[in-house]
Write a protein that holds these residues in place. Structure first.
Motif, short mmCIF file in Angstrom:
data_model
loop_
_atom_site.label_atom_id
_atom_site.label_comp_id
_atom_site.label_asym_id
_atom_site.label_seq_id
_atom_site.Cartn_x
_atom_site.Cartn_y
_atom_site.Cartn_z
N MET A 53 0.73 -1.01 -0.12
CA MET A 53 0.03 0.02 0.13
C MET A 53 0.83 1.40 -0.24
SD MET A 53 -2.77 1.25 2.59
CE MET A 53 -3.68 -0.38 2.83
N THR A 54 0.70 2.03 -1.10
CA THR A 54 1.44 3.28 -1.16
C THR A 54 0.84 4.46 -0.21
OG1 THR A 54 1.97 2.68 -3.33
CG2 THR A 54 2.34 4.93 -2.66
N ALA A 55 1.84 5.10 0.80
CA ALA A 55 1.60 6.09 1.43
C ALA A 55 1.12 7.31 0.72
CB ALA A 55 2.47 6.50 2.53
N LYS A 56 0.00 8.08 0.86
CA LYS A 56 -0.62 9.16 0.18
C LYS A 56 0.46 10.28 0.97
CE LYS A 56 -5.39 7.59 -0.16
NZ LYS A 56 -6.83 7.79 0.05
N ASP A 57 0.75 11.23 -0.06
CA ASP A 57 1.48 12.54 0.34
C ASP A 57 1.12 13.48 1.64
OD1 ASP A 57 3.36 11.81 -1.67
OD2 ASP A 57 2.59 13.10 -3.14
N TRP A 58 -0.27 13.50 1.62
CA TRP A 58 -0.44 14.12 2.62
C TRP A 58 -0.73 13.58 4.20
CZ3 TRP A 58 -5.42 13.34 5.33
CH2 TRP A 58 -6.48 12.44 4.60
N TRP A 59 -0.58 12.18 4.16
CA TRP A 59 -0.79 11.45 5.44
C TRP A 59 0.38 11.87 6.28
CZ3 TRP A 59 -1.58 5.82 3.44
CH2 TRP A 59 -2.95 5.52 3.19
N ILE A 60 -0.04 12.18 7.60
CA ILE A 60 1.15 12.13 8.70
C ILE A 60 1.02 10.77 9.31
CG2 ILE A 60 1.64 13.43 10.86
CD1 ILE A 60 -0.26 15.66 9.83
N TYR A 61 -0.06 10.36 9.99
CA TYR A 61 0.04 8.95 10.41
C TYR A 61 0.15 8.05 9.08
CZ TYR A 61 -2.10 4.53 12.06
OH TYR A 61 -2.44 3.33 12.15
N GLN A 62 1.29 7.05 9.29
CA GLN A 62 1.72 6.20 8.28
C GLN A 62 1.92 6.72 6.96
OE1 GLN A 62 1.42 2.51 8.40
NE2 GLN A 62 1.47 2.73 10.67
N GLY A 63 2.44 7.96 7.01
CA GLY A 63 2.82 8.76 5.79
C GLY A 63 4.13 8.73 5.58
N PRO A 64 4.32 9.43 4.36
CA PRO A 64 6.00 9.38 3.90
C PRO A 64 6.77 10.49 4.88
CG PRO A 64 4.61 10.74 2.49
CD PRO A 64 3.85 10.26 3.53
N GLY A 65 8.19 10.09 4.78
CA GLY A 65 9.14 10.99 5.80
C GLY A 65 9.43 10.36 7.01
N THR A 66 10.31 11.11 7.58
CA THR A 66 10.77 10.49 9.09
C THR A 66 9.67 10.91 9.97
OG1 THR A 66 12.15 12.66 9.55
CG2 THR A 66 13.34 10.60 8.32
N ILE A 67 9.90 10.35 11.20
CA ILE A 67 8.74 10.62 12.32
C ILE A 67 9.03 12.12 12.77
CG2 ILE A 67 8.44 10.39 14.99
CD1 ILE A 67 9.49 7.40 14.32
N GLN A 68 10.13 12.64 12.61
CA GLN A 68 10.45 14.25 12.92
C GLN A 68 9.76 15.11 11.80
OE1 GLN A 68 14.62 15.41 13.57
NE2 GLN A 68 13.98 17.61 13.31
N GLN A 69 9.74 14.57 10.60
CA GLN A 69 9.46 15.41 9.39
C GLN A 69 7.81 15.36 9.52
OE1 GLN A 69 11.33 13.28 6.16
NE2 GLN A 69 12.72 14.81 5.95
N ARG A 70 7.29 13.97 9.84
CA ARG A 70 5.81 14.02 10.08
C ARG A 70 5.23 14.94 11.13
NH1 ARG A 70 4.27 8.44 10.61
NH2 ARG A 70 6.27 8.10 10.96
N ASN A 71 6.24 14.76 12.44
CA ASN A 71 5.57 15.69 13.21
C ASN A 71 5.74 17.21 13.17
OD1 ASN A 71 4.68 14.12 16.03
ND2 ASN A 71 6.64 12.87 15.39
N GLU A 72 6.58 17.53 12.33
CA GLU A 72 6.72 18.87 12.00
C GLU A 72 5.61 19.46 11.02
OE1 GLU A 72 10.54 19.17 9.94
OE2 GLU A 72 11.64 19.39 12.06
N ARG A 73 5.32 18.20 10.07
CA ARG A 73 3.87 18.54 9.27
C ARG A 73 2.61 18.70 10.40
NH1 ARG A 73 5.60 14.33 5.81
NH2 ARG A 73 3.71 13.39 5.99
N LEU A 74 2.64 17.94 11.32
CA LEU A 74 1.37 17.88 12.32
C LEU A 74 1.28 19.26 12.81
CD1 LEU A 74 -0.92 16.67 13.61
CD2 LEU A 74 0.78 15.60 15.15
N ALA A 75 2.34 19.68 13.09
CA ALA A 75 2.48 20.94 13.82
C ALA A 75 2.24 22.05 12.87
CB ALA A 75 3.97 21.35 14.43
#
Length: 344
Positions: free
Chosen positions: A1-23
């Motif tokens: 299953m390919t991760a969607k670009d806009w996802w944060i949970y189970q999305g692309p990128g490192t944990i730090q990058q995804r948490n930065e997107r969340l913020a």
């Protein structure tokens, strides 16, 4: 299953990058102003509570609909109401979110018919305080201060701890909210809208004690600053509310939630769950595929929980119930239906 670009949970990128997107994705109408206490931090990676969250969360297998719903709730800072039959993994989803984004141990608030809003916000040991006061009056414990603070008798609950001002949100699991008193969903609305609450016992003494430090739900020995009796979040917590569908909720409550209804998993997802949970690869499928098929067949006549399948596969892999003549009894023992004609 390919991760969607806009996802944060189970999305692309490192944990730090995804948490930065969340913020960065905080909506302007969900921007809260709490100031974190620099001397407080939630339990870290060495804490048993975090290790349990990580253990439960890393084996979860979410499908696309679940990922879409979780990420929608993350973007909008709204509670996620997860409905479905028992045993589908509704509660485990909360642990999966916390583990995937490394948000600390899940704050678990189990709901019963007697649960009130205050139970989730904080507890006040008035009897303990009165007992200590009586001891002082009798002068039996001179080591106790003459005018002790109220702080030692207060402790934040799971919801109260989740609403502490922190840069990263905590994950709060409000489990089986459909079992609550009829008023609880409505009582939660103001807290969820404001991301804040007041502790009246502290507000009354704010002139004399404007700042106190009290313990939290996940660490009774930790102390966090509360100013003038008010707790105000900075990052709105990730709130997962589970329901087995035993009741309906009022429209104002539903309007403020993102909704996800879980369906029983099919053969492909069940196979993925077995692999993930038991640490297997595709070469082991031959040893348990007939159990997956038996699970699906038996589920047509009554509800089954996914962990029952895991139990069956675990027994098979360990060589239990090896006699083929016992196969029917094995299925009746391990895959007994939770509802239907044979559930009594």
């Amino acid at each position: 299953m390919t991760a969607k670009d806009w996802w944060i949970y189970q999305g692309p990128g490192t944990i730090q990058q995804r948490n930065e997107r969340l913020a960065d994705q905080r909506p302007p109408w969900r921007d809260f102003t709490g100031v974190p206490d620099p001397d407080y931090a939630p339990p870290g990676v060495d804490d048993p509570a975090w290790q349990e969250t990580h253990r439960r969360g890393t084996g979860y297998v979410p499908d696309t609909a679940e990922k879409d719903a979780v990420n929608t709730a993350l973007y909008l800072r709204r509670p996620l109401l997860v409905t479905g039959k028992p045993g589908l993994g509704k509660s485990t989803l909360a642990y999966s979110i916390a583990a995937d984004l490394e948000l600390g141990p899940v704050l678990h608030w189990p709901i019963t018919s007697r649960t009130a809003l205050r139970d989730g916000l904080y507890q006040y040991d008035a009897i303990g305080r009165l007992h200590d006061a009586n001891l002082r009056n009798l002068q039996q414990t001179p080591a106790i201060p003459a005018d002790p603070s109220i702080a030692p008798y207060l402790r934040l609950g799971p919801l109260g701890t989740a609403l502490l001002a922190q840069d990263r949100p905590r994950v709060l699991l409000v489990d089986e909210i459909d079992k609550s008193d009829i008023d609880l969903p409505g009582d939660l609305l103001t807290v969820f809208e404001e991301g804040a609450f007041e502790i009246p016992e502290l507000a009354r003494v704010a002139a004399q004690q404007p700042e106190v430090r009290i313990s939290t739900h996940d660490d009774p020995h930790a102390r966090v600053r509360v100013e003038r009796g008010r707790v105000q979040c900075r990052s709105f917590p990730v709130v997962i509310l589970t329901s087995n569908g035993e009741r309906d909720f009022p429209p104002p409550f539903l309007r403020r939630c993102i909704r996800l209804h879980m369906e029983p998993p099919g053969k492909e997802k069940l196979t993925q769950i077995v692999r993930q949970r038991l640490g297997l690869d595709s070469t082991s499928d031959q040893h348990y595929q007939e159990l997956v098929e038996a699970f699906i067949d038996r589920r047509m006549d009554g509800d089954l929980a996914t962990d029952q399948l895991l139990n069956a596969v675990q027994l098979r892999l360990k060589g239990a119930w090896p006699d083929s003549d016992d196969h029917t009894q094995f299925l009746e023992t391990v895959l007994h239906r939770l509802t239907g004609p044979s559930s009594a």
